[in-house]
Each structure stands twice: as structure tokens, then as C-alpha cells.
Design an enzyme around this catalytic site. Structure first.
Site, short mmCIF file in Angstrom:
data_model
loop_
_atom_site.label_atom_id
_atom_site.label_comp_id
_atom_site.label_asym_id
_atom_site.label_seq_id
_atom_site.Cartn_x
_atom_site.Cartn_y
_atom_site.Cartn_z
N TYR A 52 0.84 -1.20 0.00
CA TYR A 52 0.00 0.00 0.00
C TYR A 52 0.88 1.26 0.00
O TYR A 52 1.62 1.52 0.95
CB TYR A 52 -0.96 0.01 1.20
CG TYR A 52 -1.86 -1.21 1.27
CD1 TYR A 52 -2.09 -2.01 0.14
CD2 TYR A 52 -2.50 -1.58 2.44
CE1 TYR A 52 -2.92 -3.11 0.18
CE2 TYR A 52 -3.34 -2.69 2.50
CZ TYR A 52 -3.53 -3.46 1.36
OH TYR A 52 -4.35 -4.56 1.42
N HIS A 110 0.53 -11.86 1.12
CA HIS A 110 -0.54 -11.08 0.47
C HIS A 110 -1.34 -11.91 -0.55
O HIS A 110 -2.54 -11.79 -0.65
CB HIS A 110 0.06 -9.84 -0.20
CG HIS A 110 -0.85 -8.67 -0.26
ND1 HIS A 110 -0.45 -7.38 -0.17
CD2 HIS A 110 -2.19 -8.60 -0.42
CE1 HIS A 110 -1.49 -6.56 -0.27
NE2 HIS A 110 -2.56 -7.29 -0.44
P1 NDP Z 1 -13.79 -0.78 1.35
O1 NDP Z 1 -14.82 -1.76 0.93
O2 NDP Z 1 -13.36 -0.74 2.75
O3 NDP Z 1 -14.31 0.67 0.89
C1 NDP Z 1 -13.58 1.83 1.15
C2 NDP Z 1 -14.36 3.01 0.58
O4 NDP Z 1 -15.61 3.12 1.27
C3 NDP Z 1 -13.66 4.34 0.73
O5 NDP Z 1 -13.94 5.10 -0.44
C4 NDP Z 1 -14.35 4.98 1.94
O6 NDP Z 1 -14.39 6.39 1.85
C5 NDP Z 1 -15.74 4.42 1.81
N1 NDP Z 1 -16.42 4.30 3.10
C6 NDP Z 1 -15.89 3.89 4.30
N2 NDP Z 1 -16.82 3.88 5.26
C7 NDP Z 1 -17.97 4.32 4.68
C8 NDP Z 1 -19.28 4.56 5.15
N3 NDP Z 1 -19.60 4.31 6.44
N4 NDP Z 1 -20.21 5.03 4.29
C9 NDP Z 1 -19.90 5.26 2.99
N5 NDP Z 1 -18.68 5.05 2.48
C10 NDP Z 1 -17.73 4.59 3.32
O7 NDP Z 1 -12.55 -0.98 0.34
P2 NDP Z 1 -11.01 -1.26 0.50
O8 NDP Z 1 -10.52 -1.66 -0.83
O9 NDP Z 1 -10.30 -0.14 1.16
O10 NDP Z 1 -10.95 -2.56 1.45
C11 NDP Z 1 -10.79 -2.46 2.85
C12 NDP Z 1 -9.40 -2.86 3.28
O11 NDP Z 1 -9.17 -4.24 3.03
C13 NDP Z 1 -8.27 -2.17 2.50
O12 NDP Z 1 -8.12 -0.82 2.86
C14 NDP Z 1 -7.12 -3.08 2.83
O13 NDP Z 1 -6.61 -2.83 4.12
C15 NDP Z 1 -7.80 -4.45 2.75
N6 NDP Z 1 -7.67 -5.08 1.42
C16 NDP Z 1 -6.94 -6.25 1.33
C17 NDP Z 1 -6.76 -6.86 0.11
C18 NDP Z 1 -5.93 -8.09 0.02
O14 NDP Z 1 -5.58 -8.52 -1.09
N7 NDP Z 1 -5.60 -8.73 1.14
C19 NDP Z 1 -7.36 -6.33 -1.13
C20 NDP Z 1 -8.17 -5.15 -0.91
C21 NDP Z 1 -8.32 -4.57 0.32
P3 NDP Z 1 -13.43 7.39 2.72
O15 NDP Z 1 -12.06 6.78 2.73
O16 NDP Z 1 -13.54 8.67 2.00
O17 NDP Z 1 -14.00 7.48 4.12
#
Ligand code: NDP
Length: 273
Positions: A52, A110
Site C-alpha cells: 500500500y 498477500h
Molecule cells: P472498502 O470496501 O473498505 O471501501 C472503502 C471506501 O468506502 C472508501 O472510499 C471509503 O471512503 C468508503 N467508506 C468507508 N466507510 C464508509 C461509510 N460508512 N459510508 C460510505 N462510504 C464509506 O474498500 P477497501 O478496498 O479499502 O478494502 C478495505 C481494506 O481491506 C483495505 O483498505 C485493505 O486494508 C484491505 N484489502 C486487502 C486486500 C488483500 O488482497 N488482502 C485487497 C483489498 C483490500 P473514505 O475513505 O472517503 O472514508
């Protein structure tokens, strides 16, 4: 905050993701503040990875946890191309420096790459003996990968899980439940995209006077053994996510979601983002 036992330690069922953090210097203060607010709200499990922001997210996490290391459960991940015997040790050292800590609570592979699983596991076990990580696990492993891994000391498997991606309910999720191995659900909000605009989630949200994102989190948490790691920088989102831990969906809610996003009727290959 509801908690769950993960390899001998209690962790909150909702944590904080950090993908896309540490990429833009202009966002750094907001990201550090968001993680600190999340910790205050009980979202003390923080999920990061060397990938990241090419280390940038770990630097943000290191800044956010300064002075409160013992209050958080730190998760990070090694790139598959670093998952050799010597590569894991070096990558972990770099992560520890960026995180400004002496130990990572949970260190994950990962996704599967070119190195034999046994070699990576041996490297993880060595790090554990050295006290540089407390436990290890994997990410993006399908059932066949888990069976091949066959490691009782693997603490978790972190995979994509939300109503749009529920293929794991057919085999991987029940298998992990039988093993007593918690599953970490990534992208529980579908990355804030179409899922949160779905009529089904909106309908359920209206019934409970909550938001579709809160419904998505409660939906993931309806399954025993699941931990969700939404990423949020907006402070309002963090408050809503922490509050979602108290939301319980009923049979009618689940039926509404099943009708829009049917559960798997057979084997589906593991989805990844
Ligand atoms: P998410 O499904 O967590 O979505 C994140 C998005 O949702 C951001 O745009 C955020 O906006 C928004 N959001 C957060 N809370 C709310 C809410 N209550 N209402 C409306 N919108 C909201 O996606 P991610 O891809 O970030 O997945 C989560 C985590 O999982 C990653 O950050 C990472 O740590 C992990 N991950 C792991 C992977 C792997 O291969 N092991 C692959 C992908 C993710 P804002 O930031 O503006 O608040």
C-alpha cells in the site's frame, strides 16, 4: 466493540483498512487523524501491507499509533515476490521500521506467488521465534490453497467478502469455521461503489434507520468468525462504521439481500481485487 478471538488474542470484529493511504502527501494529516479517531472508537485492528503506497501506508500507520502501540493490533503483509526465506526477513524488517514498532501482531502472505509455501511458512516461523511477528496468516487463498498449506499455526485467511462477492460461502468460509480460523473480510463496502447504491441495501438501511454501508458491515458480521476491515478517511464514515457493530440484521433483511445477491449454489473461484 464486539470482539473475536484470533490465535490467542481478542481483536475487534471491525477494524480499519489502509489501502490507498500513504499515496498522497496532501492527504497524510487526514489519514493519520482518521486512524487515530478509529482507534478511539474501538477500531483497533489496523490492516496494512508493504504494497500500500509502496510502504507509504505503513508510514502513516506508524505515525498514527505513536504513543499508543499497545492499544492496537497491527496487521501487515508481505509481497509474494518477497516471500522467499531471506526476502520475508528483509521485508519484515522494512515494515517494522516504517511502522516504528518492534513487532507486527499478524503478518500475512498477500497472495500466492512463485515461492513454495513451506519456504514462506518457515520464514514466518523464524520471525515468530525472533519475536518480530506474533502470528502469521495468508490472504487470497482459496480452499485448495488452504488445504495444501495445511498449517495449524496459520491464524487467518484474508479474502474479498461482501454481498457482491459471496462465493466463499460455498466452501472456504465453512471450512475455516470448522477449523476455528477467523476470516478477515476485505472490501466489505465494495470499495464504496455500486454496492452502497443497491436498492436492496438501501431498503434494509431504511428499515433500521441506518446507512447502506452499515448494512454491508452488519451483513459480513452476521457470520460467526468474520472480521471486517473497512477503510475510511472521512470521520463521519468512521463513526458510522464503529456504530455498525451494534446492528443486527433479521431474517427479512437477509432475504432482501439474498434476493438481490443470491448465495452461491456451487463452487466459484475465489474473487480478488
Ligand atoms: P472498502 O470496501 O473498505 O471501501 C472503502 C471506501 O468506502 C472508501 O472510499 C471509503 O471512503 C468508503 N467508506 C468507508 N466507510 C464508509 C461509510 N460508512 N459510508 C460510505 N462510504 C464509506 O474498500 P477497501 O478496498 O479499502 O478494502 C478495505 C481494506 O481491506 C483495505 O483498505 C485493505 O486494508 C484491505 N484489502 C486487502 C486486500 C488483500 O488482497 N488482502 C485487497 C483489498 C483490500 P473514505 O475513505 O472517503 O472514508
Amino acid at each position: 466493540m464486539n470482539s473475536i478471538e484470533l490465535a490467542g488474542v481478542k481483536v475487534p470484529r471491525i477494524g480499519q483498512g489502509t489501502w490507498r493511504m500513504g499515496e498522497d502527501a496532501a492527504q497524510r494529516r487526514a489519514e493519520v487523524a482518521a486512524l487515530r479517531l478509529g482507534i478511539e472508537l474501538g477500531l483497533t485492528l489496523i490492516d496494512s501491507a508493504e504494497m500500500y503506497g509502496e510502504g507509504g501506508a505503513e508510514v502513516v500507520v506508524g505515525e498514527a499509533i505513536a504513543g499508543q502501540r499497545d492499544s492496537v493490533f497491527l496487521v501487515s503483509k508481505v509481497y509474494p515476490h518477497n516471500a522467499s526465506r531471506s526476502g520475508v526477513a528483509a521485508a519484515c524488517e522494512r515494515s517494522l521500521q516504517r511502522l516504528k514498532t518492534e513487532v507486527i501482531d499478524l503478518y500475512l502472505l498477500h497472495w500466492r506467488g512463485q515461492y513454495p509455501l513451506a519456504e514462506t511458512v518457515e520464514a514466518f516461523e523464524r520471525l515468530r521465534e525472533q519475536g518480530k511477528i506474533k502470528r502469521w496468516g495468508v490472504s487470497n487463498f482459496d480452499l485448495a490453497d488452504m488445504q495444501e498449506l495445511d498449517a495449524p499455526t496459520c491464524a487467518t485467511n484474508q479474502v474479498l467478502y461482501n454481498p457482491e462477492a459471496r462465493g466463499i460461502e460455498f466452501d472456504l468460509l465453512p471450512w475455516q469455521q470448522r477449523q476455528g480460523m477467523p476470516l478477515m473480510a476485505y472490501c466489505p463496502l465494495g470499495q464504496g461503489g455500486q454496492l452502497l447504491r443497491s436498492p436492496a441495501l438501501r431498503e434494509v438501511a431504511e428499515r433500521h434507520a441506518v446507512t447502506p454501508a452499515q448494512v454491508a458491515l452488519a451483513w459480513a458480521l452476521r457470520v460467526p468468525g468474520v472480521i471486517a476491515i473497512p477503510k475510511a478517511v472521512d470521520p463521519a464514515h468512521l463513526h458510522l462504521n464503529a456504530e455498525a457493530a451494534g446492528l443486527r440484521l433479521n431474517a427479512e433483511d437477509l432475504a432482501t439481500i439474498d434476493a438481490a445477491y443470491p448465495p452461491p449454489a456451487g463452487k466459484r473461484h475465489l474473487q480478488m481485487v
